[in-house]
Design a protein around this motif. Structure first.
Motif, PDB file in Angstrom:
ATOM      1  N   PHE A  45       0.879  -1.164   0.000  1.00  0.00           N
ATOM      2  CA  PHE A  45       0.000   0.000   0.000  1.00  0.00           C
ATOM      3  C   PHE A  45       0.913   1.208   0.000  1.00  0.00           C
ATOM      4  O   PHE A  45       1.743   1.360   0.897  1.00  0.00           O
ATOM      5  N   GLY A  46       0.821   2.022  -1.020  1.00  0.00           N
ATOM      6  CA  GLY A  46       1.766   3.120  -1.061  1.00  0.00           C
ATOM      7  C   GLY A  46       1.430   4.204  -2.057  1.00  0.00           C
ATOM      8  O   GLY A  46       0.283   4.363  -2.453  1.00  0.00           O
ATOM      9  N   VAL A  47       2.464   4.921  -2.458  1.00  0.00           N
ATOM     10  CA  VAL A  47       2.334   6.075  -3.340  1.00  0.00           C
ATOM     11  C   VAL A  47       3.373   5.997  -4.457  1.00  0.00           C
ATOM     12  O   VAL A  47       4.386   5.322  -4.328  1.00  0.00           O
ATOM     13  N   HIS A  48       3.098   6.708  -5.531  1.00  0.00           N
ATOM     14  CA  HIS A  48       4.078   6.883  -6.605  1.00  0.00           C
ATOM     15  C   HIS A  48       4.980   8.044  -6.211  1.00  0.00           C
ATOM     16  O   HIS A  48       4.487   9.118  -5.844  1.00  0.00           O
ATOM     17  N   LEU A  49       6.272   7.839  -6.284  1.00  0.00           N
ATOM     18  CA  LEU A  49       7.214   8.920  -6.027  1.00  0.00           C
ATOM     19  C   LEU A  49       7.405   9.729  -7.300  1.00  0.00           C
ATOM     20  O   LEU A  49       7.383   9.184  -8.401  1.00  0.00           O
TER      21      LEU A  49
END
Length: 172
Positions: A33-37
């Motif tokens: 579960f995360g984000v695009h850098l």
């Protein structure tokens, strides 16, 4: 994450302790579960993004995607010119924050997602450069990245199989 858990607490003699208090806290869930850098945040050595990991929602993140920096046209804008510095800065930051990393597509069936210079090569060199790129990425980063999309394809994009045949896609 969602299963019954039975905990048996024993004393030093190996006998059950029926009234023992037990506190269990999940450290990390199994799914990413995360984000695009954004590669712009890592474009130089001077700054790195600061996420507020002390805030409840940010503590839920377990991974990041680095597609913006790991795209082949970004890594190799010219045939003999490689630049992995931004990817390396992103990986160092992710490692320092205990985050898993998703690379994104190593190569693509979409002509707009591969370097322009690649399209001008004859089929033999075209194939060699694809194999070389995949080998370099997997050799240098295969143990540091949790997930790769080796070949990204949409139904109406067929760059590699139209040039080299479906056998090449299967080989990849």
């Amino acid at each position: 994450r969602k299963t019954d858990l039975h905990v048996l607490v024993l004393d030093l003699a190996g006998k059950p302790v029926p009234t023992a208090d037990v506190h269990i806290q999940m450290q990390r869930h199994a799914f990413a579960f995360g984000v695009h850098l954004d590669e712009a945040d890592f474009s130089d050595d001077k700054t790195t993004p600061q996420f507020p990991f002390d805030k409840e929602v940010w503590r839920c993140f377990s991974s990041v995607a680095i597609d913006s920096a790991s795209a082949w046209p970004t890594l190799q804008p010219a045939r003999n010119s490689w630049d992995f510095r931004t990817v390396d800065r992103m990986l160092a930051w992710a490692d320092g924050n205990g985050l898993r990393v998703r690379w994104g597509a190593v190569t693509s069936a979409n002509a707009d997602q591969v370097p322009d210079w690649l399209l001008d090569l004859d089929d033999g060199r075209f194939r060699g450069m694809i194999e070389s790129h995949i080998r370099r990425v997997m050799t240098d980063y295969g143990r540091r990245i949790e997930q790769f999309d080796l070949y990204a394809a949409i139904a109406d994009h067929n760059l590699i199989d139209s040039r080299l045949g479906f056998q090449m896609v299967r080989q990849m």
